[in-house]
Write an enzyme that holds these catalytic residues in place. Structure first.
Site, mmCIF file in Angstrom:
data_model
loop_
_atom_site.group_PDB
_atom_site.id
_atom_site.type_symbol
_atom_site.label_atom_id
_atom_site.label_comp_id
_atom_site.label_asym_id
_atom_site.label_seq_id
_atom_site.Cartn_x
_atom_site.Cartn_y
_atom_site.Cartn_z
ATOM 1 N N THR A 82 0.827 -1.217 0.000
ATOM 2 C CA THR A 82 0.000 0.000 0.000
ATOM 3 C C THR A 82 0.858 1.263 0.000
ATOM 4 O O THR A 82 0.582 2.216 -0.733
ATOM 5 C CB THR A 82 -0.931 0.030 1.230
ATOM 6 O OG1 THR A 82 -1.866 -1.033 1.140
ATOM 7 C CG2 THR A 82 -1.694 1.353 1.319
ATOM 8 N N ASP A 258 -4.678 -0.851 -5.511
ATOM 9 C CA ASP A 258 -3.283 -0.592 -5.141
ATOM 10 C C ASP A 258 -2.329 -1.708 -5.537
ATOM 11 O O ASP A 258 -1.181 -1.454 -5.872
ATOM 12 C CB ASP A 258 -3.144 -0.227 -3.650
ATOM 13 C CG ASP A 258 -3.507 -1.351 -2.690
ATOM 14 O OD1 ASP A 258 -4.230 -2.283 -3.093
ATOM 15 O OD2 ASP A 258 -3.073 -1.287 -1.521
HETATM 16 C C1 GP9 Z 1 -2.594 -0.783 6.203
HETATM 17 C C2 GP9 Z 1 -3.319 -0.986 4.953
HETATM 18 C C3 GP9 Z 1 -2.894 -2.265 4.255
HETATM 19 O O1 GP9 Z 1 -2.738 0.481 6.747
HETATM 20 O O2 GP9 Z 1 -3.215 0.137 4.160
HETATM 21 O O3 GP9 Z 1 -1.586 -2.244 3.823
HETATM 22 P P1 GP9 Z 1 -0.969 -3.359 2.841
HETATM 23 O O4 GP9 Z 1 -0.790 -4.629 3.649
HETATM 24 O O5 GP9 Z 1 -1.919 -3.580 1.724
HETATM 25 O O6 GP9 Z 1 0.317 -2.797 2.401
HETATM 26 MN MN MN Z 2 -2.694 -2.538 0.099
#
Ligand code: GP9
Ligand code: MN
Length: 429
Positions: A82, A258
């Site tokens: 993310t 994402d």
């Molecule tokens: C955590 C959420 C998920 O705040 O944004 O993160 P990811 O595991 O997808 O990197």
């Molecule tokens: Mn994510």
């Protein structure tokens, strides 16, 4: 050091694609809501389980005549997941080959990010929303470096029963409460809403699992469509609210996935979803497609087939806003430009272009998916040329982050963000 900037400037100048005059400045002054669709892959669009669409709302947006949608758009994240996606969207800089750039360098580095640029150039109010603790992925520090004026993390959300699932506040509750804050922001605003529920291991409470699961036999994969369906419903509720309040009229929605939700480790399940006996490295490269769409009243929509990825989002938005990114140290190219090179680097050095794909060391014809086992001399030369671009592109972006090079780079008309002026602590009542 300072001397490293010039060769980067030169490389970016050589590869600057420029805008398409038809679109330049067309969304200037409108609010922007970036809707971060967690772990959302492109194949979910129009996908059905037992004859039912998994994501009817997002499908409708995707096909809307007011939506510019992209069907060859790839995520380019590495281990920062993310946070890498955020790094690319806010800065048009890649995440690092290892770890999360937002965690490693987000606190100390200088950035020339979307929130700061939009605020300084066009007077936008800037805010990010996320339904978990502010320290996750070092957002509380990195967002200051990016120039976000507001960060509505979990502490800003009223506590309700059964509020959380997995990585934070359930999307329906999160988006509903975020919308109240949105309404109160001075306009125009640039706001990012980060959903979390559609995240591995795809947990959702019984009352929200009316949608059928996949039947791949892989227990960690099968509920993916259920949380994706829940996310879709939360998007519908948000859109209905924006319509009802009139906010939608003045707002550009940017939706993007994402990164993958089902990792390459689940090959058997992926094969079942694709309806194939075996998945190839080519299939796995195409599996990294995620949605990207821009929706607004009056926008000339359609499905654009250009090859691009997350690194290209910011230059696209800048051109749509009429901010020329000509002089910026940004590594993407406007997705609407006719002069794009359409080379999509993955963080591991593999790549996709409209003609060829390189995945785990194998080369493929992108149109047919056929492996090229005996490339001709001419093809070898083409592969080498693409590889050189990809390696240089990633390497120079890493230099910018590792060397904190933006601290040496003066942008005309841009003042360095003063982190000390920003605080995200909620005032105690
Ligand atoms: C955590 C959420 C998920 O705040 O944004 O993160 P990811 O595991 O997808 O990197
Ligand atoms: Mn994510």
């Amino acid at each position: 050091n300072k001397k490293d900037v010039a060769p980067i400037q030169k490389f970016l100048k050589e590869h600057y694609a420029g805008p398409d005059a038809t679109y330049y400045g067309t969304i200037k002054g409108k609010n922007i809501i970036v809707l971060h669709l967690e772990s959302f892959q492109q194949w979910l669009i129009d996908y059905k389980v037992n004859g039912k669409e998994v994501t009817p709302t997002i499908n409708e947006l995707y096909h809307s005549s007011n939506t510019m949608a992209f069907d060859n758009f790839f995520h380019q994240v590495g281990q920062g997941k993310t946070s890498d996606a955020e790094m690319m969207l806010e800065n048009s800089l890649f995440g690092l080959p290892e770890g999360s750039a937002m965690t490693i360098d987000g606190t100390t580095n200088t950035f020339q990010s979307a929130p700061a640029l939009l605020h300084q150039k066009l007077g936008y109010t800037t805010a990010s929303f996320h339904g978990d603790v502010p320290s996750f992925w070092n957002r509380d520090n990195a967002y200051k470096s990016f120039g976000y004026q507001y960060f509505f993390s979990k502490e800003y959300f009223p506590k309700v029963k059964d509020q959380d699932m997995g990585y934070g506040i359930k999307d329906k509750i999160f988006l509903k409460d975020a919308a109240y804050y949105l309404q109160q922001l001075p306009q125009p605003f640039y706001a990012k809403l980060i959903t979390v529920t559609n995240h591995y291991p795809y947990l959702i409470d019984k009352k929200n699992t009316d949608f059928p699961s996949l039947k791949t036999g892989d227990n960690t994969v099968d509920p993916y469509v259920q949380t994706a369906h829940y996310l879709d419903q939360s998007v519908k509720e948000l859109l209905d609210y924006l319509d009802k309040t009139g906010l939608r009229k003045n707002t550009v929605l940017v939706l993007y996935g994402d990164h993958y939700g089902i990792s390459n480790n689940h090959k058997a399940a992926i094969a079942k979803i694709l309806g194939k006996k075996k998945v190839t490295n080519y299939d796995l490269a195409m599996w990294q497609k995620v949605p990207f769409m821009i929706n607004a009243e009056g926008l000339q929509g359609g499905i654009n087939h250009t090859y691009g990825g997350e690194i290209d989002v910011l230059p696209t938005l800048e051109d749509l806003l009429g901010i020329s990114s000509n002089k910026y140290l940004q590594f993407g190219q406007d997705l609407l430009s006719k002069n794009r090179n359409q080379i999509v680097p993955f963080r591991d050095g593999d790549w996709v272009t409209p003609k060829y794909t390189k995945s785990s060391g194998d080369y493929y014809d992108t149109k047919t998916g056929k492996q090229i086992t005996n490339p001709t001399k001419a093809q070898k030369a083409e592969f080498a040329k693409i590889q050189k671009y990809v390696t240089t592109d990633l390497g120079l972006s890493d230099k910018v982050i590792n060397g904190d090079l933006l601290r040496f780079y003066k942008l005309p008309g841009f003042t360095k963000t003063n982190k000390k002026d920003i605080t995200y602590n909620r005032a105690k009542a």
